[in-house]
Design a protein around this motif. Structure first.
Motif, PDB file in Angstrom:
ATOM      1  N   ALA A   7      28.996  29.109  54.296  1.00  0.00           N
ATOM      2  CA  ALA A   7      29.137  28.828  52.729  1.00  0.00           C
ATOM      3  C   ALA A   7      29.823  29.738  52.133  1.00  0.00           C
ATOM      4  O   ALA A   7      30.707  29.787  51.423  1.00  0.00           O
ATOM      5  N   VAL A   8      29.700  31.595  52.843  1.00  0.00           N
ATOM      6  CA  VAL A   8      30.774  32.576  52.415  1.00  0.00           C
ATOM      7  C   VAL A   8      32.176  32.126  52.530  1.00  0.00           C
ATOM      8  O   VAL A   8      32.966  32.338  51.703  1.00  0.00           O
ATOM      9  N   LEU A   9      32.211  31.531  53.877  1.00  0.00           N
ATOM     10  CA  LEU A   9      33.936  31.504  54.178  1.00  0.00           C
ATOM     11  C   LEU A   9      34.507  30.283  53.431  1.00  0.00           C
ATOM     12  O   LEU A   9      35.457  30.463  52.777  1.00  0.00           O
ATOM     13  N   ALA A  10      33.532  29.078  52.963  1.00  0.00           N
ATOM     14  CA  ALA A  10      34.016  27.944  52.099  1.00  0.00           C
ATOM     15  C   ALA A  10      34.332  28.695  50.604  1.00  0.00           C
ATOM     16  O   ALA A  10      35.394  28.218  50.241  1.00  0.00           O
ATOM     17  N   LYS A  11      33.316  29.441  50.364  1.00  0.00           N
ATOM     18  CA  LYS A  11      33.724  29.950  48.930  1.00  0.00           C
ATOM     19  C   LYS A  11      34.755  30.784  48.822  1.00  0.00           C
ATOM     20  O   LYS A  11      35.555  30.810  47.653  1.00  0.00           O
ATOM     21  N   ALA A  12      34.978  31.586  49.681  1.00  0.00           N
ATOM     22  CA  ALA A  12      35.953  32.467  49.797  1.00  0.00           C
ATOM     23  C   ALA A  12      37.432  31.881  49.650  1.00  0.00           C
ATOM     24  O   ALA A  12      38.148  32.205  48.945  1.00  0.00           O
ATOM     25  N   LEU A  13      37.367  30.975  50.741  1.00  0.00           N
ATOM     26  CA  LEU A  13      38.755  29.883  50.696  1.00  0.00           C
ATOM     27  C   LEU A  13      38.944  29.458  49.134  1.00  0.00           C
ATOM     28  O   LEU A  13      40.284  29.253  48.747  1.00  0.00           O
ATOM     29  N   ASP A  14      37.878  28.863  48.781  1.00  0.00           N
ATOM     30  CA  ASP A  14      37.906  28.211  47.344  1.00  0.00           C
ATOM     31  C   ASP A  14      38.411  29.234  46.193  1.00  0.00           C
ATOM     32  O   ASP A  14      39.328  29.117  45.541  1.00  0.00           O
ATOM     33  N   VAL A  57      25.100  31.210  47.652  1.00  0.00           N
ATOM     34  CA  VAL A  57      26.447  31.427  47.641  1.00  0.00           C
ATOM     35  C   VAL A  57      27.356  30.203  47.230  1.00  0.00           C
ATOM     36  O   VAL A  57      28.519  30.050  46.560  1.00  0.00           O
ATOM     37  N   ALA A  58      26.888  29.039  47.648  1.00  0.00           N
ATOM     38  CA  ALA A  58      27.533  27.769  46.977  1.00  0.00           C
ATOM     39  C   ALA A  58      27.609  27.934  45.490  1.00  0.00           C
ATOM     40  O   ALA A  58      28.361  27.190  45.079  1.00  0.00           O
ATOM     41  N   ALA A  59      26.551  28.387  44.884  1.00  0.00           N
ATOM     42  CA  ALA A  59      26.704  28.381  43.395  1.00  0.00           C
ATOM     43  C   ALA A  59      27.381  29.506  42.735  1.00  0.00           C
ATOM     44  O   ALA A  59      27.503  29.409  41.728  1.00  0.00           O
ATOM     45  N   VAL A  60      27.811  30.368  43.670  1.00  0.00           N
ATOM     46  CA  VAL A  60      28.657  31.504  42.824  1.00  0.00           C
ATOM     47  C   VAL A  60      29.875  30.759  42.131  1.00  0.00           C
ATOM     48  O   VAL A  60      30.769  30.154  42.702  1.00  0.00           O
ATOM     49  N   PRO A  61      29.880  31.450  40.989  1.00  0.00           N
ATOM     50  CA  PRO A  61      31.105  30.895  40.119  1.00  0.00           C
ATOM     51  C   PRO A  61      32.260  31.499  40.410  1.00  0.00           C
ATOM     52  O   PRO A  61      32.402  32.693  40.656  1.00  0.00           O
ATOM     53  N   ILE A  62      33.359  30.821  40.375  1.00  0.00           N
ATOM     54  CA  ILE A  62      34.839  31.495  40.448  1.00  0.00           C
ATOM     55  C   ILE A  62      35.387  31.424  38.997  1.00  0.00           C
ATOM     56  O   ILE A  62      35.528  30.324  38.170  1.00  0.00           O
ATOM     57  N   THR A  63      35.293  32.568  38.472  1.00  0.00           N
ATOM     58  CA  THR A  63      35.650  32.625  37.117  1.00  0.00           C
ATOM     59  C   THR A  63      37.071  32.935  36.716  1.00  0.00           C
ATOM     60  O   THR A  63      37.771  33.660  37.714  1.00  0.00           O
ATOM     61  N   VAL A  64      37.755  32.538  35.708  1.00  0.00           N
ATOM     62  CA  VAL A  64      38.992  32.814  35.488  1.00  0.00           C
ATOM     63  C   VAL A  64      38.855  33.681  33.849  1.00  0.00           C
ATOM     64  O   VAL A  64      38.400  32.982  33.202  1.00  0.00           O
ATOM     65  N   GLU A  65      39.639  34.663  33.820  1.00  0.00           N
ATOM     66  CA  GLU A  65      39.278  35.587  32.700  1.00  0.00           C
ATOM     67  C   GLU A  65      40.793  36.015  32.546  1.00  0.00           C
ATOM     68  O   GLU A  65      41.548  36.379  33.450  1.00  0.00           O
ATOM     69  N   PRO A  66      40.957  36.706  31.118  1.00  0.00           N
ATOM     70  CA  PRO A  66      42.194  37.257  30.908  1.00  0.00           C
ATOM     71  C   PRO A  66      42.289  38.706  31.588  1.00  0.00           C
ATOM     72  O   PRO A  66      41.196  39.326  31.896  1.00  0.00           O
ATOM     73  N   VAL A  67      43.628  39.142  31.892  1.00  0.00           N
ATOM     74  CA  VAL A  67      43.600  40.598  32.717  1.00  0.00           C
ATOM     75  C   VAL A  67      43.328  41.426  31.496  1.00  0.00           C
ATOM     76  O   VAL A  67      43.895  41.415  30.658  1.00  0.00           O
ATOM     77  N   GLN A  68      42.527  42.248  32.091  1.00  0.00           N
ATOM     78  CA  GLN A  68      42.032  43.631  31.210  1.00  0.00           C
ATOM     79  C   GLN A  68      43.073  44.582  31.143  1.00  0.00           C
ATOM     80  O   GLN A  68      44.055  44.637  31.885  1.00  0.00           O
ATOM     81  N   GLY A  69      43.383  44.946  30.046  1.00  0.00           N
ATOM     82  CA  GLY A  69      44.451  45.925  29.639  1.00  0.00           C
ATOM     83  C   GLY A  69      45.938  45.538  29.364  1.00  0.00           C
ATOM     84  O   GLY A  69      47.008  46.194  29.222  1.00  0.00           O
TER      85      GLY A  69
END
Length: 114
Positions: A7-14, A57-69
């Motif tokens: 699951a970690v490998l799959a989520k990391a690839l995603d 692990v599967a529920a970990v969100p992949i978040t997109v956010e503004p670059v800080q600074g």
């Protein structure tokens, strides 16, 4: 491979794939008026979830956010290229792990004959 590692490998690839998409967008839109560069975050949450179970692990969100600074319209091309290179290296390493795991499974299924 145990379920959590898989699951970690799959989520990391995603996550790494999503990061490459965001980096490409940042580079492509670097000269667009009003464009705000973005970044992808998932590693800290993935690290924490990996100590629990595969469903977390599967529920970990992949978040997109503004670059800080960075201000709107300010894309640091040097940092984007560096991040793209690092991300590609990590993605390649993950694929290498996956390939070795498949090779081990193939050998096991074949009765130990490579």
């Amino acid at each position: 491979m145990d379920p959590v590692s898989s699951a970690v490998l799959a989520k990391a690839l995603d996550g790494l794939s999503r990061r490459m998409d965001v980096i490409a967008s940042n580079i492509a839109n670097a000269n667009s008026r009003g464009f705000s560069p973005q970044q992808v975050r998932f590693e800290d949450a993935l690290r924490l979830a990996a100590s629990h179970n595969a469903s977390e692990v599967a529920a970990v969100p992949i978040t997109v956010e503004p670059v800080q600074g960075q201000k709107s319209g300010e894309v640091r091309m040097d940092l984007e290229v560096l991040e793209a290179s690092q991300t590609a290296g990590r993605y390649s390493a993950m694929l290498g792990l996956l390939g070795r795991e498949f090779e081990l499974s193939r050998i096991a299924v074949g009765g130990g004959q490579g």
